[in-house]
Design a protein around this motif. Structure first.
Motif, PDB file in Angstrom:
ATOM      1  N   THR A  48       0.839  -1.206   0.000  1.00  0.00           N
ATOM      2  CA  THR A  48       0.000   0.000   0.000  1.00  0.00           C
ATOM      3  C   THR A  48       0.867   1.247   0.000  1.00  0.00           C
ATOM      4  N   TYR A  49       1.928   1.233   0.788  1.00  0.00           N
ATOM      5  CA  TYR A  49       2.820   2.392   0.837  1.00  0.00           C
ATOM      6  C   TYR A  49       3.447   2.672  -0.526  1.00  0.00           C
ATOM      7  N   LYS A  51       2.140   2.460  -3.319  1.00  0.00           N
ATOM      8  CA  LYS A  51       1.144   3.176  -4.125  1.00  0.00           C
ATOM      9  C   LYS A  51       1.125   4.670  -3.815  1.00  0.00           C
ATOM     10  N   CYS A  52       1.760   5.073  -2.735  1.00  0.00           N
ATOM     11  CA  CYS A  52       1.820   6.492  -2.363  1.00  0.00           C
ATOM     12  C   CYS A  52       2.902   7.242  -3.136  1.00  0.00           C
ATOM     13  N   ASP A 115      -1.159   9.855  -2.468  1.00  0.00           N
ATOM     14  CA  ASP A 115      -0.591   9.040  -3.544  1.00  0.00           C
ATOM     15  C   ASP A 115       0.067   9.890  -4.634  1.00  0.00           C
ATOM     16  N   THR A 123      -9.622   7.907  -3.195  1.00  0.00           N
ATOM     17  CA  THR A 123      -8.501   6.967  -3.295  1.00  0.00           C
ATOM     18  C   THR A 123      -7.473   7.240  -2.209  1.00  0.00           C
ATOM     19  N   ASP A 124      -7.186   8.502  -1.958  1.00  0.00           N
ATOM     20  CA  ASP A 124      -6.241   8.857  -0.898  1.00  0.00           C
ATOM     21  C   ASP A 124      -6.757   8.409   0.463  1.00  0.00           C
ATOM     22  N   ARG A 127      -6.319   4.717   0.777  1.00  0.00           N
ATOM     23  CA  ARG A 127      -4.922   4.343   1.018  1.00  0.00           C
ATOM     24  C   ARG A 127      -4.554   4.578   2.485  1.00  0.00           C
TER      25      ARG A 127
END
Length: 140
Positions: A48-49, A51-52, A115, A123-124, A127
């Motif tokens: 997941t990170y 994707k940031c 992200d 989406t943010d 996340r």
């Protein structure tokens, strides 16, 4: 203060992170690198990170995430989890989730464009929610 530091690096020079490192920090003690067992539990958090898109070129560590929970009521359940995205010693941006009624469900999610796609949107928030969910699994 106890927190987890997440560092993504582009060691291959391909323009995207290919390595994720984790360090636990506890009060005044030296940081502790994670064990292989910890790493298996942190795989979802690391994915997941990534994707940031908050990563360092080469082996740098200036860009990193510090994630920690706060329990002001001292009942053992976190009411707030904070995410600080650092650029060196400076916090570049922040995100947080809050459990307003201490029922174990985070009702409030505060985030900017975590992200780095130019928009602060659902989406943010998703996340941030995913990062917090995975962090709480490993910090419990």
């Amino acid at each position: 203060m106890r927190y987890l530091e997440v560092i993504a690096q582009d060691r291959s020079g391909a323009g995207a992170a290919d390595t994720v490192r984790f360090r636990f920090h506890e009060e005044e003690q030296m940081p502790r690198e994670v064990t292989e067992t910890d790493r298996q539990r942190m795989k979802a958090l690391g994915n997941t990170y990534l994707k940031c898109a908050w990563f360092n070129s080469g082996e740098g560590e200036a860009r990193h995430l510090r994630i920690f929970s706060q329990n002001p009521s001292a009942d053992g359940t976190p009411e707030t989890v904070r995410l600080h995205f650092h650029e060196g010693p400076v916090i570049a941006y922040k995100a947080a989730v809050r459990d307003l009624d201490n029922d174990g469900v985070f009702e409030l999610i505060l985030s900017s464009d975590v992200d780095n796609d130019g928009r602060a949107n659902r989406t943010d928030r998703n996340r941030v929610r995913a990062l917090v969910r995975e962090f709480l699994k490993i910090s419990a």
